[in-house]
Structures are given as structure tokens and as C-alpha cells.
Design a protein around this motif. Sequence first.
Motif, short mmCIF file in Angstrom:
data_model
loop_
_atom_site.label_atom_id
_atom_site.label_comp_id
_atom_site.label_asym_id
_atom_site.label_seq_id
_atom_site.Cartn_x
_atom_site.Cartn_y
_atom_site.Cartn_z
N LYS A 37 0.86 -1.18 0.00
CA LYS A 37 0.00 0.00 0.00
C LYS A 37 0.90 1.23 0.00
O LYS A 37 2.08 1.13 0.33
CB LYS A 37 -0.89 0.01 1.24
N PRO A 38 0.37 2.40 -0.32
CA PRO A 38 1.21 3.60 -0.34
C PRO A 38 1.91 3.87 0.99
O PRO A 38 3.04 4.34 1.01
CB PRO A 38 0.22 4.72 -0.66
N GLU A 39 1.27 3.52 2.10
CA GLU A 39 1.85 3.83 3.40
C GLU A 39 2.43 2.63 4.13
O GLU A 39 3.14 2.78 5.12
CB GLU A 39 0.81 4.51 4.30
N ARG A 50 6.12 2.11 5.48
CA ARG A 50 7.11 2.27 4.42
C ARG A 50 8.08 3.43 4.65
O ARG A 50 9.26 3.31 4.35
CB ARG A 50 6.42 2.46 3.08
N ASN A 51 7.60 4.56 5.16
CA ASN A 51 8.50 5.71 5.28
C ASN A 51 9.39 5.66 6.53
O ASN A 51 10.20 6.55 6.74
CB ASN A 51 7.72 7.03 5.23
N GLN A 52 9.27 4.63 7.35
CA GLN A 52 10.09 4.49 8.54
C GLN A 52 11.16 3.43 8.41
O GLN A 52 12.09 3.37 9.21
CB GLN A 52 9.21 4.16 9.75
#
Length: 66
Positions: A37-39, A50-52
Amino acid sequence: MELFGAALVQAHVYVVSVDEELRVTFEDYGGIVEEIKPESVKIAGKIFIRNQLEFRVDLIAGENPE
């Protein structure tokens, strides 16, 4: 893009974090990507943000070193 390719070929993906001083810390042995998923990413039944974190493909899994 690498994450999508890993999902497509069902490659093993492991999870690491990288701090400000570029030190890599192993977070999870991971497994096969089940959902992207995007996140978040679902790997072997666990959800990771994902961004971590970073997701690395195990390119040598299943190879037999001699």
C-alpha cells in the motif's frame, strides 16, 4: 520499484532501519511480500510502515554457495 519486483517473483524481503549516521539496524527477517500500500507493506503477516523502514531483497536466498 524493487519492492514490487520482489513481490512479483516472490523473493524474500527483509526489513532494516537506517539512522541519521547511516547505521543499519536489522528489524525483521521478513519473508514474502503479501501486500503493498502507499503507506505500508505486509510481509509474512506483519505490517511495516514504508517511510520508517527500508526493505531489502535477499538476492542470494536459495542459492547453494560452494
